[in-house]
Design a protein around this motif. Sequence first.
Motif, PDB file in Angstrom:
ATOM      1  N   VAL A   1       3.648  -3.969  -5.183  1.00  0.00           N
ATOM      2  CA  VAL A   1       4.652  -5.044  -5.167  1.00  0.00           C
ATOM      3  C   VAL A   1       6.071  -4.486  -5.322  1.00  0.00           C
ATOM      4  CG1 VAL A   1       5.362  -7.293  -6.106  1.00  0.00           C
ATOM      5  CG2 VAL A   1       2.957  -6.657  -6.152  1.00  0.00           C
ATOM      6  N   ILE A   2       6.257  -3.336  -5.987  1.00  0.00           N
ATOM      7  CA  ILE A   2       7.592  -2.759  -6.172  1.00  0.00           C
ATOM      8  C   ILE A   2       7.972  -2.012  -4.898  1.00  0.00           C
ATOM      9  CG2 ILE A   2       9.059  -1.313  -7.613  1.00  0.00           C
ATOM     10  CD1 ILE A   2       7.853  -3.738  -9.041  1.00  0.00           C
ATOM     11  N   SER A   3       8.749  -2.668  -4.025  1.00  0.00           N
ATOM     12  CA  SER A   3       9.097  -2.129  -2.702  1.00  0.00           C
ATOM     13  C   SER A   3       7.846  -1.785  -1.895  1.00  0.00           C
ATOM     14  CB  SER A   3      10.010  -0.894  -2.821  1.00  0.00           C
ATOM     15  OG  SER A   3      11.338  -1.285  -3.039  1.00  0.00           O
ATOM     16  N   ASP A   4       6.786  -2.507  -2.149  1.00  0.00           N
ATOM     17  CA  ASP A   4       5.524  -2.350  -1.432  1.00  0.00           C
ATOM     18  C   ASP A   4       4.915  -3.741  -1.233  1.00  0.00           C
ATOM     19  OD1 ASP A   4       5.087   0.380  -0.844  1.00  0.00           O
ATOM     20  OD2 ASP A   4       4.599   0.811  -2.930  1.00  0.00           O
ATOM     21  N   PRO A   5       3.927  -3.863  -0.352  1.00  0.00           N
ATOM     22  CA  PRO A   5       3.279  -5.174  -0.160  1.00  0.00           C
ATOM     23  C   PRO A   5       2.606  -5.658  -1.443  1.00  0.00           C
ATOM     24  CG  PRO A   5       2.728  -3.667   1.626  1.00  0.00           C
ATOM     25  CD  PRO A   5       3.437  -2.844   0.579  1.00  0.00           C
ATOM     26  N   GLY A   6       2.351  -6.952  -1.513  1.00  0.00           N
ATOM     27  CA  GLY A   6       1.620  -7.520  -2.636  1.00  0.00           C
ATOM     28  C   GLY A   6       2.197  -8.794  -3.199  1.00  0.00           C
ATOM     29  N   PHE A   7       3.493  -9.027  -2.995  1.00  0.00           N
ATOM     30  CA  PHE A   7       4.115 -10.222  -3.577  1.00  0.00           C
ATOM     31  C   PHE A   7       3.466 -11.500  -3.055  1.00  0.00           C
ATOM     32  CE2 PHE A   7       7.218 -13.622  -2.629  1.00  0.00           C
ATOM     33  CZ  PHE A   7       7.419 -14.084  -3.921  1.00  0.00           C
ATOM     34  N   VAL A   8       3.263 -11.577  -1.754  1.00  0.00           N
ATOM     35  CA  VAL A   8       2.675 -12.782  -1.155  1.00  0.00           C
ATOM     36  C   VAL A   8       1.281 -13.030  -1.725  1.00  0.00           C
ATOM     37  CG1 VAL A   8       1.831 -13.794   1.005  1.00  0.00           C
ATOM     38  CG2 VAL A   8       4.022 -12.591   0.966  1.00  0.00           C
ATOM     39  N   LEU A   9       0.506 -11.976  -1.830  1.00  0.00           N
ATOM     40  CA  LEU A   9      -0.856 -12.088  -2.352  1.00  0.00           C
ATOM     41  C   LEU A   9      -0.857 -12.509  -3.818  1.00  0.00           C
ATOM     42  CD1 LEU A   9      -3.904 -11.707  -2.174  1.00  0.00           C
ATOM     43  CD2 LEU A   9      -3.545  -9.263  -2.621  1.00  0.00           C
ATOM     44  N   VAL A  10      -0.040 -11.854  -4.636  1.00  0.00           N
ATOM     45  CA  VAL A  10      -0.002 -12.171  -6.068  1.00  0.00           C
ATOM     46  C   VAL A  10       0.394 -13.625  -6.283  1.00  0.00           C
ATOM     47  CG1 VAL A  10       1.244 -11.722  -8.231  1.00  0.00           C
ATOM     48  CG2 VAL A  10       0.386  -9.810  -6.855  1.00  0.00           C
ATOM     49  N   ARG A  11       1.395 -14.089  -5.567  1.00  0.00           N
ATOM     50  CA  ARG A  11       1.821 -15.480  -5.730  1.00  0.00           C
ATOM     51  C   ARG A  11       0.707 -16.437  -5.314  1.00  0.00           C
ATOM     52  NH1 ARG A  11       7.493 -18.004  -3.655  1.00  0.00           N
ATOM     53  NH2 ARG A  11       8.117 -17.234  -5.706  1.00  0.00           N
TER      54      ARG A  11
ATOM     55  N   ILE B   1      -3.944  -2.070  -4.705  1.00  0.00           N
ATOM     56  CA  ILE B   1      -3.243  -0.802  -4.890  1.00  0.00           C
ATOM     57  C   ILE B   1      -2.309  -0.572  -3.706  1.00  0.00           C
ATOM     58  CG2 ILE B   1      -5.115   0.222  -6.246  1.00  0.00           C
ATOM     59  CD1 ILE B   1      -5.897   1.852  -3.777  1.00  0.00           C
ATOM     60  N   SER B   2      -1.280   0.244  -3.917  1.00  0.00           N
ATOM     61  CA  SER B   2      -0.406   0.670  -2.830  1.00  0.00           C
ATOM     62  C   SER B   2      -0.682   2.150  -2.559  1.00  0.00           C
ATOM     63  CB  SER B   2       1.061   0.444  -3.190  1.00  0.00           C
ATOM     64  OG  SER B   2       1.416   1.199  -4.325  1.00  0.00           O
ATOM     65  N   ASP B   3       0.041   2.725  -1.621  1.00  0.00           N
ATOM     66  CA  ASP B   3      -0.177   4.137  -1.308  1.00  0.00           C
ATOM     67  C   ASP B   3       0.114   5.028  -2.507  1.00  0.00           C
ATOM     68  OD1 ASP B   3      -0.939   3.487   1.225  1.00  0.00           O
ATOM     69  OD2 ASP B   3       0.940   4.077   2.191  1.00  0.00           O
ATOM     70  N   ALA B   4       1.083   4.645  -3.323  1.00  0.00           N
ATOM     71  CA  ALA B   4       1.437   5.413  -4.515  1.00  0.00           C
ATOM     72  C   ALA B   4       2.277   4.532  -5.428  1.00  0.00           C
ATOM     73  CB  ALA B   4       2.220   6.671  -4.143  1.00  0.00           C
TER      74      ALA B   4
ATOM     75  N   ALA C   1      -6.076  -2.148  -0.284  1.00  0.00           N
ATOM     76  CA  ALA C   1      -5.222  -0.959  -0.246  1.00  0.00           C
ATOM     77  C   ALA C   1      -4.206  -1.063   0.873  1.00  0.00           C
ATOM     78  CB  ALA C   1      -6.077   0.299  -0.056  1.00  0.00           C
ATOM     79  N   GLU C   2      -3.020  -0.539   0.622  1.00  0.00           N
ATOM     80  CA  GLU C   2      -1.963  -0.559   1.639  1.00  0.00           C
ATOM     81  C   GLU C   2      -2.392   0.220   2.881  1.00  0.00           C
ATOM     82  OE1 GLU C   2       2.825   0.498   2.024  1.00  0.00           O
ATOM     83  OE2 GLU C   2       1.729   0.991   0.188  1.00  0.00           O
ATOM     84  N   ASP C   3      -2.973   1.384   2.681  1.00  0.00           N
ATOM     85  CA  ASP C   3      -3.476   2.223   3.778  1.00  0.00           C
ATOM     86  C   ASP C   3      -4.843   2.751   3.339  1.00  0.00           C
ATOM     87  OD1 ASP C   3      -4.136   4.303   5.545  1.00  0.00           O
ATOM     88  OD2 ASP C   3      -2.042   4.848   5.879  1.00  0.00           O
ATOM     89  N   THR C   4      -5.910   2.251   3.942  1.00  0.00           N
ATOM     90  CA  THR C   4      -7.256   2.616   3.493  1.00  0.00           C
ATOM     91  C   THR C   4      -7.543   4.101   3.701  1.00  0.00           C
ATOM     92  OG1 THR C   4      -8.149   1.935   5.646  1.00  0.00           O
ATOM     93  CG2 THR C   4      -8.175   0.305   3.856  1.00  0.00           C
ATOM     94  N   ARG C   5      -6.987   4.686   4.749  1.00  0.00           N
ATOM     95  CA  ARG C   5      -7.227   6.109   4.991  1.00  0.00           C
ATOM     96  C   ARG C   5      -6.559   6.964   3.919  1.00  0.00           C
ATOM     97  NH1 ARG C   5      -4.950   6.124  10.972  1.00  0.00           N
ATOM     98  NH2 ARG C   5      -3.457   4.878   9.776  1.00  0.00           N
ATOM     99  N   HIS C   6      -5.340   6.597   3.570  1.00  0.00           N
ATOM    100  CA  HIS C   6      -4.628   7.320   2.513  1.00  0.00           C
ATOM    101  C   HIS C   6      -5.361   7.169   1.178  1.00  0.00           C
ATOM    102  CE1 HIS C   6      -1.016   8.858   0.378  1.00  0.00           C
ATOM    103  NE2 HIS C   6      -1.397   8.012  -0.561  1.00  0.00           N
TER     104      HIS C   6
ATOM    105  N   VAL D   1      -4.494  -4.156   3.106  1.00  0.00           N
ATOM    106  CA  VAL D   1      -3.518  -5.225   2.873  1.00  0.00           C
ATOM    107  C   VAL D   1      -2.147  -4.570   2.938  1.00  0.00           C
ATOM    108  CG1 VAL D   1      -2.619  -6.965   1.299  1.00  0.00           C
ATOM    109  CG2 VAL D   1      -5.077  -6.596   1.455  1.00  0.00           C
ATOM    110  N   HIS D   2      -1.467  -4.742   4.071  1.00  0.00           N
ATOM    111  CA  HIS D   2      -0.155  -4.135   4.260  1.00  0.00           C
ATOM    112  C   HIS D   2       0.831  -5.180   4.748  1.00  0.00           C
ATOM    113  CE1 HIS D   2      -1.389  -4.113   8.463  1.00  0.00           C
ATOM    114  NE2 HIS D   2      -2.458  -3.380   8.134  1.00  0.00           N
TER     115      HIS D   2
END
Length: 278
Positions: free
Chosen positions: A89-99, A82-85, A35-40, A57-58
Amino acid sequence: MQDTALYVVATPIGNLQDMTPRAVDVLNQVAVIAAEDTRHSARLMAHFNIKTPLISVHEHNERQRVERILQYLSQGESVALISDAGTPVISDPGFVLVRAVREAGFRVVPVPGCVAFVTALCASGLPSDRFSFEGFPPAKSQARQQFYRERETLPHTLVFYESPHRILASLTDMAEVFGPQRRAAVARELTKTFETIHCAPLAELLDWMAADSNQQRGEFVLMVEGAVPKPADQLDDEALRVLDILLAELSVKQSSALAAQITGIKKKLLYQAALERS
């Protein structure tokens, strides 16, 4: 759940009823949720009674987390991202991980759902047959204006994200670069209580937002209609600028011939313009 995979899971951008049953099932079944923010995200998990462990994962630790997630996958355990909302990957983290996951030979499975810019565009009233998502503009005005200038002649709808503390400055730069009469739309707080989608010429849109501080709050999607193509017999500002530079040093005939090579515009059209400007 099928084979071991990284599941890229979209979550609601506001209204929790937009969470899909498949997303809930996946998040319940994976070994861990990145998750981008585990608390959120903990609040979302609590709402749907999802007990799966969360790891962060941020943008600041994504590269370091890759190895840990690959270890889960190599042990036959699936992971959800997942991201915060919205969609990761769309203007959020994840591209590096997915690749990295794909390059390591593991499956990456999309679990579709909300995307803020798609949600905004479909209700904006602007053309959607062709569009480009441009993400966040630069934070500084000079760089932002240059960013817009590079896109001002594109013929399709342009879609941007913007933050609340820059929304007025960004609209001001848009009106200056794209022109005050270019149609645009702003969407804020999508799927939430104070959802607003307003479409108007840029100058009117800026005045409308400046007059109401409440409209300057929330998450923003900005959309600008594409440029209207110039008639074939009309020269744009850049072609005239090139022509003027050449006319300062060369004859009308030489200037129009060289300008045609530089711009790709017909020599006859440039020659006529050069006669009028010499």
